[in-house]
Scaffold this active site. Structure first.
Site, mmCIF file in Angstrom:
data_model
loop_
_atom_site.group_PDB
_atom_site.id
_atom_site.type_symbol
_atom_site.label_atom_id
_atom_site.label_comp_id
_atom_site.label_asym_id
_atom_site.label_seq_id
_atom_site.Cartn_x
_atom_site.Cartn_y
_atom_site.Cartn_z
ATOM 1 C CD GLU A 94 -41.977 -10.366 3.313
ATOM 2 O OE1 GLU A 94 -42.301 -9.430 4.073
ATOM 3 O OE2 GLU A 94 -41.308 -11.336 3.691
ATOM 4 C CB CYS A 107 -49.960 -3.847 3.289
ATOM 5 S SG CYS A 107 -48.414 -2.993 3.619
ATOM 6 C CB CYS A 114 -36.050 0.370 0.806
ATOM 7 S SG CYS A 114 -36.808 1.999 1.076
ATOM 8 C CB CYS A 118 -35.881 3.993 7.783
ATOM 9 S SG CYS A 118 -36.664 5.164 6.652
ATOM 10 C CB CYS A 121 -37.006 0.194 7.986
ATOM 11 S SG CYS A 121 -37.726 -0.603 6.560
ATOM 12 C CB CYS A 339 -49.922 -3.293 7.156
ATOM 13 S SG CYS A 339 -49.896 -2.155 5.805
#
Length: 347
Positions: A94, A107, A114, A118, A121, A339
């Site tokens: 995205e 952004c 990832c 985290c 997230c 963002c």
């Protein structure tokens, strides 16, 4: 057996020139094709209208252009645009266009999924599939530049690497993409208008300083107490705050560039006086500013937006020591597209 063709954008201009010379053509043809690939953002060899048909056929036989495709685009009532970007292998990332009265910011994502964990997230719940190539990062920016011109009547003005992924774990490709964005042969954007946000990997922050990068640095901090930071971002046990502090001091000594700390305040996690005092102390080490970020809920779990009183307590304490503080409100709520908080994080 069919040989997989190489993405032509992996070649430098000199390599393209050499390719044409090796195929009994003129070296300047490489310059032409390079301009089509980057300045003009060609999606196919057929787009290269000033290149001979036989040359285009030769390129088709040898290369591909692994261009992105904006699969779906959502526009918010506040002007925010979210793109679901499909890559050549079918994977999706995205990117978001965020407008203000005076500028538009892209952004962008740097990885599919990832590498980090985290807890707050959404992207961290996705397994990291792969790094994005420089061209795929560049394409996100080019697409948002076109949307900025279409919907806001001016070119893209800023870029933040705060989408999916940890940019410093795809360092080489991110740097190559930024080099092209800032090149006169790309978008010609000033590196001062680009910010790379990291969750805090000390050795890579030092490498950026050694490489004399000209873009800005943001760090997703979220706590200046190791135990709390490890609860929020478990991977950070490998990167304690003393190491991060040393890396940031090194960064500032080498670059003289102020650091931005991205910081979400959560109820019952980091909204107490000890957390405020720790951040105030951490902010004294290196010239910095702090962005307090409104949190986008991803579920009804432990991470809940803190009260306005807690936010104000942070602001007062930081302003008392002369630190500039901004509160970033979530944008594009009606399309779930803040963002960085593409994945509820700025980094």
């Amino acid at each position: 057996m069919q040989i997989e063709k190489k993405d032509i954008r992996a070649l430098s201009k000199d390599q393209l020139r050499d390719f044409f010379v090796a195929n009994n053509d003129k070296a300047f043809r490489g310059n032409q094709v390079y301009e089509w690939l980057w300045s003009k953002g060609a999606h196919s060899f057929e787009d290269m209208t000033n290149v001979a048909k036989t040359t285009r056929s030769m390129l088709e036989d040898n290369f591909v252009i692994n261009h992105i495709k904006v699969d779906t685009m959502q526009r918010s009532s506040d002007g925010t645009v979210k793109n679901a970007v499909r890559l050549h292998d079918g994977l999706v990332v995205e990117s978001v266009l965020i407008p203000t009265d005076t500028r538009t910011t892209a952004c962008v994502s740097s990885q599919v999924g990832c590498s980090l964990d985290c807890n707050f997230c959404a992207t961290s719940r996705l397994k990291r599939m792969r790094n994005l190539e420089p061209g795929e990062i560049y394409d996100q920016i080019l697409a948002i530049d076109k949307e900025s011109r279409l919907y806001h009547n001016h070119p893209l003005s800023n870029i933040v690497f705060m989408g999916m992924g940890e940019p410093l774990m795809n360092y080489n490709n991110v740097i190559k993409a930024i080099d092209m964005v800032t090149s006169s042969e790309g978008l010609g954007m000033s590196p001062k208008r680009i910010m790379v946000s990291t969750s805090g990997i000390p050795k890579m922050i030092k490498k950026m300083a050694d490489d004399d990068v000209k873009f800005k640095l943001a760090v997703s901090l979220h706590s200046a107490i190791d135990e709390i930071r490890a609860r929020i971002m478990p991977f950070s046990v490998n990167f304690p705050l003393k190491d991060l502090r040393e890396a940031l001091e090194y960064w500032y000594r080498k670059t003289k560039s102020k650091i931005s700390y991205e910081y979400v305040v959560w109820k019952g996690i980091n909204d107490d006086k000890a957390s405020i005092d720790a951040l105030v102390k951490f902010c004294k080490y290196v010239p910095c500013k702090v962005n307090l970020i409104e949190y986008n809920l991803i579920d009804d779990g432990e991470f809940q937006q803190a009260s306005e009183e807690s936010i104000m307590a942070y602001i007062k304490a930081l302003e008392n020591i002369g630190v500039v503080v901004k509160v970033r409100r979530s944008r594009g709520k009606d399309i779930d597209a803040a963002c960085g908080q593409l994945a509820n994080k700025e980094g």
